[in-house]
Design a protein around this motif. Structure first.
Motif, PDB file in Angstrom:
ATOM      1  N   LEU A   1       0.831  -1.207   0.000  1.00  0.00           N
ATOM      2  CA  LEU A   1       0.000   0.000   0.000  1.00  0.00           C
ATOM      3  C   LEU A   1       0.867   1.260   0.000  1.00  0.00           C
ATOM      4  O   LEU A   1       0.591   2.220  -0.722  1.00  0.00           O
ATOM      5  CB  LEU A   1      -0.929   0.003   1.209  1.00  0.00           C
ATOM      6  CG  LEU A   1      -1.960  -1.127   1.315  1.00  0.00           C
ATOM      7  CD1 LEU A   1      -2.789  -0.970   2.589  1.00  0.00           C
ATOM      8  CD2 LEU A   1      -2.867  -1.171   0.090  1.00  0.00           C
ATOM      9  N   ALA A   2       1.921   1.257   0.813  1.00  0.00           N
ATOM     10  CA  ALA A   2       2.800   2.426   0.890  1.00  0.00           C
ATOM     11  C   ALA A   2       3.480   2.693  -0.448  1.00  0.00           C
ATOM     12  O   ALA A   2       3.576   3.847  -0.893  1.00  0.00           O
ATOM     13  CB  ALA A   2       3.845   2.227   1.986  1.00  0.00           C
ATOM     14  N   VAL A   3       3.958   1.644  -1.112  1.00  0.00           N
ATOM     15  CA  VAL A   3       4.640   1.811  -2.391  1.00  0.00           C
ATOM     16  C   VAL A   3       3.687   2.339  -3.454  1.00  0.00           C
ATOM     17  O   VAL A   3       4.024   3.248  -4.223  1.00  0.00           O
ATOM     18  CB  VAL A   3       5.280   0.479  -2.840  1.00  0.00           C
ATOM     19  CG1 VAL A   3       5.712   0.544  -4.304  1.00  0.00           C
ATOM     20  CG2 VAL A   3       6.478   0.147  -1.953  1.00  0.00           C
ATOM     21  N   LEU A   4       2.480   1.800  -3.509  1.00  0.00           N
ATOM     22  CA  LEU A   4       1.506   2.267  -4.496  1.00  0.00           C
ATOM     23  C   LEU A   4       1.156   3.735  -4.269  1.00  0.00           C
ATOM     24  O   LEU A   4       1.057   4.523  -5.226  1.00  0.00           O
ATOM     25  CB  LEU A   4       0.250   1.394  -4.453  1.00  0.00           C
ATOM     26  CG  LEU A   4       0.434  -0.064  -4.886  1.00  0.00           C
ATOM     27  CD1 LEU A   4      -0.876  -0.831  -4.742  1.00  0.00           C
ATOM     28  CD2 LEU A   4       0.951  -0.155  -6.315  1.00  0.00           C
ATOM     29  N   ALA A   5       0.956   4.119  -3.002  1.00  0.00           N
ATOM     30  CA  ALA A   5       0.645   5.519  -2.695  1.00  0.00           C
ATOM     31  C   ALA A   5       1.822   6.431  -3.037  1.00  0.00           C
ATOM     32  O   ALA A   5       1.645   7.533  -3.564  1.00  0.00           O
ATOM     33  CB  ALA A   5       0.273   5.654  -1.224  1.00  0.00           C
ATOM     34  N   ALA A   6       3.036   5.976  -2.742  1.00  0.00           N
ATOM     35  CA  ALA A   6       4.227   6.783  -3.009  1.00  0.00           C
ATOM     36  C   ALA A   6       4.432   6.979  -4.502  1.00  0.00           C
ATOM     37  O   ALA A   6       4.783   8.080  -4.961  1.00  0.00           O
ATOM     38  CB  ALA A   6       5.456   6.116  -2.390  1.00  0.00           C
ATOM     39  N   ARG A   7       4.220   5.924  -5.280  1.00  0.00           N
ATOM     40  CA  ARG A   7       4.362   6.056  -6.735  1.00  0.00           C
ATOM     41  C   ARG A   7       3.366   7.061  -7.305  1.00  0.00           C
ATOM     42  O   ARG A   7       3.707   7.873  -8.171  1.00  0.00           O
ATOM     43  CB  ARG A   7       4.152   4.685  -7.387  1.00  0.00           C
ATOM     44  CG  ARG A   7       5.309   3.720  -7.204  1.00  0.00           C
ATOM     45  CD  ARG A   7       4.998   2.408  -7.899  1.00  0.00           C
ATOM     46  NE  ARG A   7       6.157   1.542  -7.995  1.00  0.00           N
ATOM     47  CZ  ARG A   7       6.173   0.429  -8.727  1.00  0.00           C
ATOM     48  NH1 ARG A   7       5.098   0.054  -9.403  1.00  0.00           N
ATOM     49  NH2 ARG A   7       7.261  -0.317  -8.777  1.00  0.00           N
ATOM     50  N   GLU A   8       2.129   7.016  -6.819  1.00  0.00           N
ATOM     51  CA  GLU A   8       1.124   7.958  -7.302  1.00  0.00           C
ATOM     52  C   GLU A   8       1.514   9.394  -6.958  1.00  0.00           C
ATOM     53  O   GLU A   8       1.384  10.306  -7.784  1.00  0.00           O
ATOM     54  CB  GLU A   8      -0.246   7.640  -6.701  1.00  0.00           C
ATOM     55  CG  GLU A   8      -1.342   8.568  -7.196  1.00  0.00           C
ATOM     56  CD  GLU A   8      -2.638   8.486  -6.400  1.00  0.00           C
ATOM     57  OE1 GLU A   8      -3.518   9.330  -6.646  1.00  0.00           O
ATOM     58  OE2 GLU A   8      -2.773   7.583  -5.546  1.00  0.00           O
ATOM     59  N   ALA A   9       2.001   9.588  -5.730  1.00  0.00           N
ATOM     60  CA  ALA A   9       2.393  10.932  -5.303  1.00  0.00           C
ATOM     61  C   ALA A   9       3.522  11.472  -6.177  1.00  0.00           C
ATOM     62  O   ALA A   9       3.519  12.648  -6.575  1.00  0.00           O
ATOM     63  CB  ALA A   9       2.808  10.911  -3.840  1.00  0.00           C
TER      64      ALA A   9
ATOM     65  N   GLN B   1      10.916  -0.317   1.447  1.00  0.00           N
ATOM     66  CA  GLN B   1      10.368  -0.715   0.149  1.00  0.00           C
ATOM     67  C   GLN B   1      10.080   0.500  -0.726  1.00  0.00           C
ATOM     68  O   GLN B   1      10.293   0.469  -1.946  1.00  0.00           O
ATOM     69  CB  GLN B   1       9.097  -1.548   0.344  1.00  0.00           C
ATOM     70  CG  GLN B   1       9.293  -2.872   1.073  1.00  0.00           C
ATOM     71  CD  GLN B   1       9.975  -3.930   0.207  1.00  0.00           C
ATOM     72  OE1 GLN B   1      10.365  -3.692  -0.919  1.00  0.00           O
ATOM     73  NE2 GLN B   1      10.106  -5.135   0.765  1.00  0.00           N
ATOM     74  N   VAL B   2       9.593   1.579  -0.138  1.00  0.00           N
ATOM     75  CA  VAL B   2       9.380   2.822  -0.891  1.00  0.00           C
ATOM     76  C   VAL B   2      10.709   3.332  -1.443  1.00  0.00           C
ATOM     77  O   VAL B   2      10.822   3.724  -2.613  1.00  0.00           O
ATOM     78  CB  VAL B   2       8.698   3.896  -0.010  1.00  0.00           C
ATOM     79  CG1 VAL B   2       8.770   5.280  -0.668  1.00  0.00           C
ATOM     80  CG2 VAL B   2       7.244   3.520   0.257  1.00  0.00           C
ATOM     81  N   SER B   3      11.728   3.307  -0.602  1.00  0.00           N
ATOM     82  CA  SER B   3      13.054   3.753  -1.018  1.00  0.00           C
ATOM     83  C   SER B   3      13.568   2.939  -2.194  1.00  0.00           C
ATOM     84  O   SER B   3      14.060   3.489  -3.187  1.00  0.00           O
ATOM     85  CB  SER B   3      14.024   3.635   0.168  1.00  0.00           C
ATOM     86  OG  SER B   3      15.369   3.776  -0.250  1.00  0.00           O
TER      87      SER B   3
ATOM     88  N   MET C   1       0.603   8.927   0.855  1.00  0.00           N
ATOM     89  CA  MET C   1       1.937   9.516   0.838  1.00  0.00           C
ATOM     90  C   MET C   1       1.878  10.860   0.123  1.00  0.00           C
ATOM     91  O   MET C   1       1.090  11.043  -0.815  1.00  0.00           O
ATOM     92  CB  MET C   1       2.928   8.600   0.124  1.00  0.00           C
ATOM     93  CG  MET C   1       3.129   7.237   0.794  1.00  0.00           C
ATOM     94  SD  MET C   1       3.981   7.329   2.381  1.00  0.00           S
ATOM     95  CE  MET C   1       5.631   7.810   1.835  1.00  0.00           C
ATOM     96  N   ALA C   2       2.696  11.783   0.579  1.00  0.00           N
ATOM     97  CA  ALA C   2       2.769  13.102  -0.043  1.00  0.00           C
ATOM     98  C   ALA C   2       4.209  13.423  -0.392  1.00  0.00           C
ATOM     99  O   ALA C   2       5.139  13.035   0.326  1.00  0.00           O
ATOM    100  CB  ALA C   2       2.206  14.167   0.898  1.00  0.00           C
ATOM    101  N   VAL C   3       4.393  14.114  -1.510  1.00  0.00           N
ATOM    102  CA  VAL C   3       5.716  14.622  -1.877  1.00  0.00           C
ATOM    103  C   VAL C   3       5.880  15.997  -1.247  1.00  0.00           C
ATOM    104  O   VAL C   3       5.094  16.911  -1.523  1.00  0.00           O
ATOM    105  CB  VAL C   3       5.887  14.708  -3.406  1.00  0.00           C
ATOM    106  CG1 VAL C   3       7.219  15.380  -3.750  1.00  0.00           C
ATOM    107  CG2 VAL C   3       5.824  13.323  -4.028  1.00  0.00           C
ATOM    108  N   LEU C   4       6.872  16.121  -0.393  1.00  0.00           N
ATOM    109  CA  LEU C   4       7.201  17.399   0.232  1.00  0.00           C
ATOM    110  C   LEU C   4       8.492  17.927  -0.397  1.00  0.00           C
ATOM    111  O   LEU C   4       9.440  17.171  -0.616  1.00  0.00           O
ATOM    112  CB  LEU C   4       7.403  17.236   1.744  1.00  0.00           C
ATOM    113  CG  LEU C   4       6.362  16.436   2.532  1.00  0.00           C
ATOM    114  CD1 LEU C   4       6.675  16.511   4.022  1.00  0.00           C
ATOM    115  CD2 LEU C   4       4.960  16.919   2.252  1.00  0.00           C
ATOM    116  N   GLU C   5       8.522  19.213  -0.672  1.00  0.00           N
ATOM    117  CA  GLU C   5       9.712  19.831  -1.255  1.00  0.00           C
ATOM    118  C   GLU C   5       9.972  21.174  -0.588  1.00  0.00           C
ATOM    119  O   GLU C   5       9.050  21.836  -0.104  1.00  0.00           O
ATOM    120  CB  GLU C   5       9.522  20.097  -2.749  1.00  0.00           C
ATOM    121  CG  GLU C   5       9.369  18.896  -3.632  1.00  0.00           C
ATOM    122  CD  GLU C   5       9.305  19.286  -5.110  1.00  0.00           C
ATOM    123  OE1 GLU C   5      10.258  19.932  -5.609  1.00  0.00           O
ATOM    124  OE2 GLU C   5       8.291  18.946  -5.755  1.00  0.00           O
TER     125      GLU C   5
END
Length: 401
Positions: free
Chosen positions: A75-83, A143-145, A229-233
């Protein structure tokens, strides 16, 4: 170094949908995803409801990686890829040691653990070879990494139901301190497992029908599974590449009750909200919307209402409040990350998602909890509360960029 931190991408899966857009649509419509659990073995469970992801979307996670992943990591990987897709980012575009990740998890790989115990105790078999790497709480972050090639600050965060907010706060710190330019941050949880549900039954806080935060007839919380998951910059990094900035993370407030392992206090949440406003440089009257922790238990909802009144005074009756757990249920370590979607989209679309399933006014919970129907109003600043067993509190402030 104190750098502004913005959100440039979001991804998610929960009972409401398998991407961030469908999750927000469900929230905005006031649609509850709570219902009978169909994908788990029940045995002698009494409570058989939850907010379940009925089917995962199609994906291309490498088979060799997939066999080492428990559901919460998937679930974390799928959310991270979408973000990352929404942000228009790839770690290949920059120094991968400047891209990191933090994933909040309230528990661990429950499914791997349960399967192992059943194999050992009921089947007389050996433990599966990859049980430890599948079950460890930090597995989702690793796994996200690996999936996205992130080589910067990467670590897991575990603080029960405030894990996601703590993970997001930690990611903001990495950027503020100059250790990273981009951080993926959020939470993941897959607790709809027999042993976990049985353990929650024993605490006697599970609702037999649905989740009714702040309603006088509420009977407890409902568990759900999900990830966001959110992309923060850093603002400078996002501006330099012309990224769409969805919102700014303006402030963080952290505190501890230092009181009881399960019973919350008023003072701890109050301190976290005050610290968040101070960190963001906001007055109480600046807040338009507050996404409440709002679990649907008698004590938690009353205590949170009392803490809100202490912090916001008369303004507590002017701002909009809601608990989206009434729709996606309590996803434990993932809840705060799903609620980030609610706060960001409330700011972007000027719509406050409702508290679903609400039926009766509780005199001790007499604030405007946006019952059942979404409300259009300008939202410039939104707060998100997360409070947890162990008395760990984490509050985030989001602001229009």
């Amino acid at each position: 170094m104190d750098r502004r931190v913005v959100i440039t991408g979001m991804g998610g899966l929960c009972g409401l949908g398998t991407d961030a857009a469908s999750i927000w649509t469900g929230m905005r419509e006031g649609r509850s995803a709570i219902g009978p659990i169909v994908n788990s073995e029940f045995h002698e469970l009494r409570v058989r409801i939850g907010a379940e992801i009925k089917a995962l979307p199609e994906h291309d996670i490498d088979g060799k990686q997939l066999v080492s992943m428990d559901r919460f990591s998937v679930l974390a990987v799928l959310a991270a890829r979408e973000a990352m897709r929404q942000a228009g980012l790839s770690s290949k575009e920059g120094n991968t040691y400047r891209f990191g990740a933090t994933v909040g998890v309230g528990g661990c790989g429950w499914d791997a653990i349960e399967q192992t115990y059943r194999a050992l105790l009921l089947g007389g078999k050996r433990a599966a070879l990859l049980t430890v790497p599948k079950a460890m709480p930090g597995a989702a972050t690793g796994q996200v990494s690996m999936s996205l090639g992130l080589r910067g600050p990467v670590f897991g965060v575990t603080s029960a139901c405030s894990s996601a907010n703590h993970a997001i706060a930690s990611a903001v710190d990495q950027i503020r301190l100059g250790r990273a330019d981009v951080m993926l941050a959020g939470g993941s949880e897959a607790p709809l497992i027999w042993g976990v549900l049985k353990a929650w039954e024993s605490i006697r806080v599970l609702s037999p029908d649905t989740c009714r935060p702040f309603s006088a007839d509420r009977q407890g919380l409902v568990l759900g599974e999900g990830a966001s998951m959110a992309v923060l910059e850093s603002y400078e990094h996002a501006a330099a590449r012309g990224a769409t900035m969805l919102a700014e993370i303006a402030g963080i407030g952290l505190s501890a009750d230092a009181s009881d392992i399960v019973a919350p206090t008023v003072e701890g949440p109050e301190a976290a909200m005050r610290a968040c406003l101070a960190d963001a440089g906001l007055a109480a009257t600046d807040v338009d919307y507050l996404n409440a922790h709002g679990t649907g238990t008698k004590a938690n909802d009353q205590i949170e209402t009392a803490a809100i009144k202490r912090v916001f005074g008369q303004h507590a009756y002017s701002m909009s409040i809601s608990s989206t757990k009434s729709m996606h249920a309590h996803c434990l370590g993932a809840s705060g990350a799903l609620e980030l979607i609610a706060c960001v989209m409330a700011i972007r679309e000027s719509v406050v998602p409702p508290t679903a399933n609400y039926r009766e006014l509780d005199p001790d919970c007499d604030l405007d909890v946006t019952p059942n129907v979404p409300r259009e109003r300008k939202v410039r600043v939104a707060l998100s509360n997360a409070f947890a067993f162990g008395g760990t509190n984490a509050v985030l402030a989001f602001r229009q960029v």
